[in-house]
Design a protein around this motif. Structure first.
Motif, mmCIF file in Angstrom:
data_model
loop_
_atom_site.group_PDB
_atom_site.id
_atom_site.type_symbol
_atom_site.label_atom_id
_atom_site.label_comp_id
_atom_site.label_asym_id
_atom_site.label_seq_id
_atom_site.Cartn_x
_atom_site.Cartn_y
_atom_site.Cartn_z
ATOM 1 N N SER A 152 0.852 -1.183 0.000
ATOM 2 C CA SER A 152 0.000 0.000 0.000
ATOM 3 C C SER A 152 0.885 1.229 0.000
ATOM 4 C CB SER A 152 -0.918 0.010 1.231
ATOM 5 O OG SER A 152 -1.694 1.194 1.256
ATOM 6 N N LYS A 153 0.731 2.072 -0.999
ATOM 7 C CA LYS A 153 1.583 3.259 -1.088
ATOM 8 C C LYS A 153 1.371 4.183 0.101
ATOM 9 C CE LYS A 153 2.927 7.037 -4.185
ATOM 10 N NZ LYS A 153 4.369 6.730 -4.105
ATOM 11 N N SER A 154 0.119 4.401 0.458
ATOM 12 C CA SER A 154 -0.172 5.332 1.547
ATOM 13 C C SER A 154 -0.418 4.633 2.881
ATOM 14 C CB SER A 154 -1.424 6.152 1.203
ATOM 15 O OG SER A 154 -2.568 5.312 1.145
ATOM 16 N N GLY A 155 -0.938 3.411 2.804
ATOM 17 C CA GLY A 155 -1.332 2.725 4.025
ATOM 18 C C GLY A 155 -2.772 3.017 4.391
ATOM 19 N N VAL A 184 6.937 -7.873 5.314
ATOM 20 C CA VAL A 184 7.642 -7.054 4.329
ATOM 21 C C VAL A 184 6.618 -6.076 3.776
ATOM 22 C CG1 VAL A 184 8.781 -6.987 2.077
ATOM 23 C CG2 VAL A 184 9.332 -8.811 3.711
ATOM 24 N N ALA A 185 6.888 -4.798 3.911
ATOM 25 C CA ALA A 185 5.960 -3.778 3.436
ATOM 26 C C ALA A 185 6.507 -3.119 2.175
ATOM 27 C CB ALA A 185 5.726 -2.722 4.516
ATOM 28 N N ILE A 186 5.644 -2.945 1.194
ATOM 29 C CA ILE A 186 5.994 -2.208 -0.015
ATOM 30 C C ILE A 186 5.136 -0.964 -0.020
ATOM 31 C CG2 ILE A 186 6.094 -2.259 -2.539
ATOM 32 C CD1 ILE A 186 6.468 -5.269 -2.389
ATOM 33 N N THR A 187 5.781 0.189 0.162
ATOM 34 C CA THR A 187 5.048 1.416 0.405
ATOM 35 C C THR A 187 5.870 2.627 -0.047
ATOM 36 O OG1 THR A 187 3.811 2.639 2.109
ATOM 37 C CG2 THR A 187 5.943 1.693 2.771
ATOM 38 N N ASP A 188 5.336 3.796 0.180
ATOM 39 C CA ASP A 188 6.054 5.020 -0.165
ATOM 40 C C ASP A 188 7.363 5.079 0.639
ATOM 41 O OD1 ASP A 188 6.768 8.025 0.122
ATOM 42 O OD2 ASP A 188 5.236 8.020 -1.430
ATOM 43 N N MET A 194 1.504 4.244 6.220
ATOM 44 C CA MET A 194 2.240 2.985 6.262
ATOM 45 C C MET A 194 3.722 3.219 6.502
ATOM 46 S SD MET A 194 2.256 -0.279 6.266
ATOM 47 C CE MET A 194 0.569 -0.677 5.812
ATOM 48 N N ARG A 195 4.258 4.283 5.917
ATOM 49 C CA ARG A 195 5.674 4.604 6.130
ATOM 50 C C ARG A 195 5.954 4.850 7.614
ATOM 51 N NH1 ARG A 195 9.689 3.200 3.543
ATOM 52 N NH2 ARG A 195 10.230 2.464 5.603
ATOM 53 N N ASP A 199 8.438 2.531 9.970
ATOM 54 C CA ASP A 199 9.577 3.104 10.691
ATOM 55 C C ASP A 199 9.469 2.830 12.191
ATOM 56 O OD1 ASP A 199 10.529 4.058 8.296
ATOM 57 O OD2 ASP A 199 9.805 6.111 8.597
ATOM 58 N N LYS A 200 8.258 2.909 12.719
ATOM 59 C CA LYS A 200 8.057 2.692 14.154
ATOM 60 C C LYS A 200 8.241 1.233 14.536
ATOM 61 C CE LYS A 200 4.596 3.226 17.816
ATOM 62 N NZ LYS A 200 3.213 3.691 18.150
ATOM 63 N N GLU A 201 7.715 0.320 13.687
ATOM 64 C CA GLU A 201 7.735 -1.103 14.020
ATOM 65 C C GLU A 201 8.983 -1.828 13.514
ATOM 66 O OE1 GLU A 201 5.490 -2.493 15.893
ATOM 67 O OE2 GLU A 201 4.108 -0.805 16.000
ATOM 68 N N GLY A 202 9.751 -1.181 12.643
ATOM 69 C CA GLY A 202 10.978 -1.801 12.144
ATOM 70 C C GLY A 202 10.746 -2.841 11.059
ATOM 71 N N PHE A 203 9.706 -2.650 10.239
ATOM 72 C CA PHE A 203 9.458 -3.585 9.145
ATOM 73 C C PHE A 203 10.486 -3.391 8.035
ATOM 74 C CE2 PHE A 203 4.663 -3.031 10.139
ATOM 75 C CZ PHE A 203 4.773 -3.894 11.204
ATOM 76 N N VAL A 204 10.843 -4.485 7.395
ATOM 77 C CA VAL A 204 11.633 -4.403 6.166
ATOM 78 C C VAL A 204 10.734 -3.834 5.075
ATOM 79 C CG1 VAL A 204 12.814 -5.731 4.377
ATOM 80 C CG2 VAL A 204 13.120 -6.322 6.787
ATOM 81 N N THR A 205 11.254 -2.903 4.276
ATOM 82 C CA THR A 205 10.424 -2.267 3.257
ATOM 83 C C THR A 205 11.104 -2.236 1.891
ATOM 84 O OG1 THR A 205 11.261 -0.014 3.654
ATOM 85 C CG2 THR A 205 9.392 -0.748 4.992
ATOM 86 N N LEU A 206 10.271 -2.182 0.875
ATOM 87 C CA LEU A 206 10.672 -1.924 -0.496
ATOM 88 C C LEU A 206 9.787 -0.788 -0.997
ATOM 89 C CD1 LEU A 206 10.912 -5.610 -1.791
ATOM 90 C CD2 LEU A 206 12.850 -4.047 -1.505
ATOM 91 N N PRO A 207 10.241 -0.021 -1.997
ATOM 92 C CA PRO A 207 9.494 1.173 -2.382
ATOM 93 C C PRO A 207 8.442 0.966 -3.460
ATOM 94 C CG PRO A 207 11.583 1.133 -3.535
ATOM 95 C CD PRO A 207 11.579 -0.078 -2.637
ATOM 96 N N VAL A 208 7.350 1.706 -3.335
ATOM 97 C CA VAL A 208 6.456 1.957 -4.463
ATOM 98 C C VAL A 208 7.010 3.214 -5.126
ATOM 99 C CG1 VAL A 208 4.140 2.534 -5.238
ATOM 100 C CG2 VAL A 208 4.452 0.996 -3.281
#
Length: 285
Positions: A152-155, A184-188, A194-195, A199-208
């Motif tokens: 989700s780009k925005s969450g 694994v979150a894919i977001t802005d 969602m960003r 950042d707060k929960e420490g999820f691994v992320t990839l970008p939209v």
């Protein structure tokens, strides 16, 4: 593998009479189509057309490396990959899996599969969600062997947010403080609800990527991550996209299937033929 071809002979009047188009009109349209193709080329990579740069550097290089590195790290220990998304955030993943992996992929023994089983929750239907979660929880080590990929780009997409909140609550309850390793979150990459959560929960992320809408995002991390996790060669996938892009950028309409099909549909529309029905009879297509 045989190449796909476009046979449009039955669109012309010499085949179907008054229902069809004039072949002379197609010939006369070549210069106009060439000009339109050149105009499209001039806007490549700008505004909402940033998706057209996904198969090429620098966007390709920026995405492929991190996706492959993360997939390699997670694939060996994952029995299941559950994608949380809707619309373009889900359909592209389903399309890649359906077209590039065997139809029986999820049924194959672990040793024969190229990666984890893939489940795409593209709906908030309680039955779908409950049955999927029951399935992944009954396998070896259950949730600890499952990666949840929230896209989700925005969450703030309501359906995905509802799925995510339920999954996060379940993981916290079952796994505890280390639950974030299963997500694994894919977001802005910079902003959005969602960003902030990531950042707060420490999820691994990839970008939209910026400027890439959901329906055009399959060749970004949105689609590449699940594909790489399930053993799809994403380098070859992007090579194929680049090759098709080259064909669809040619000014000669006879060599450009996209321009030809677009012209046919528009001209048939003028004749009152508004329906375009695809019946491929091939699940991979």
């Amino acid at each position: 593998m045989d190449k796909l071809t476009v046979d449009f002979a039955n669109c012309f009047s010499d085949r179907v009479g008054s229902h069809g188009l004039s072949s002379d009109a197609y010939t006369r349209a070549h210069e106009e189509l060439a000009e339109l193709t050149r105009k499209l080329e001039s806007t490549r990579g700008t505004g909402w057309e940033r998706w057209r740069g996904l198969p090429f550097d620098p966007m390709r290089k920026a995405h492929v490396g991190p996706v492959k590195k993360l997939a390699k790290k997670l694939r060996a220990g994952a029995e299941n990959l559950v994608v949380l998304g809707i619309g373009g955030s889900a359909l592209g993943n389903i399309a890649l899996q359906s077209s590039l992996n065997p139809a029986t992929y999820n049924l194959m023994p672990t040793k024969k599969r190229k990666g984890p089983r893939l489940f795409v929750l593209d709906n908030v239907d309680p039955n779908l969600v409950e049955q999927t979660l029951e399935e992944v929880r009954r396998t070896d080590k259950g949730l600890k062997k499952t990666i949840f990929n929230v896209i989700s780009k925005s969450g703030e997409t309501a359906e995905t947010a509802a799925q995510f909140m339920m999954i996060r609550g379940m993981l916290r309850k079952v796994i505890g403080k280390k639950y974030s390793k299963q997500i694994v979150a894919i977001t802005d990459p910079e902003k959005g609800t969602m960003r902030q959560i990531c950042d707060k929960e420490g999820f691994v992320t990839l970008p939209v990527p910026e400027g890439v809408g959901g329906r055009f995002s399959v060749l970004s991390p949105v689609g590449l991550f699940s594909a790489a996790m399930c053993g799809v060669n994403i380098d070859q996938l992007l090579d194929g996209a680049a090759e098709m892009d080259a064909r669809c950028s040619q000014s000669d309409a006879k060599k450009n299937p996209a321009a030809t099909i677009a012209w046919l549909l528009m001209e048939l529309n003028k004749k009152g033929k508004f329906n375009h029905v695809m019946m491929p009879y091939c699940n991979a297509l």
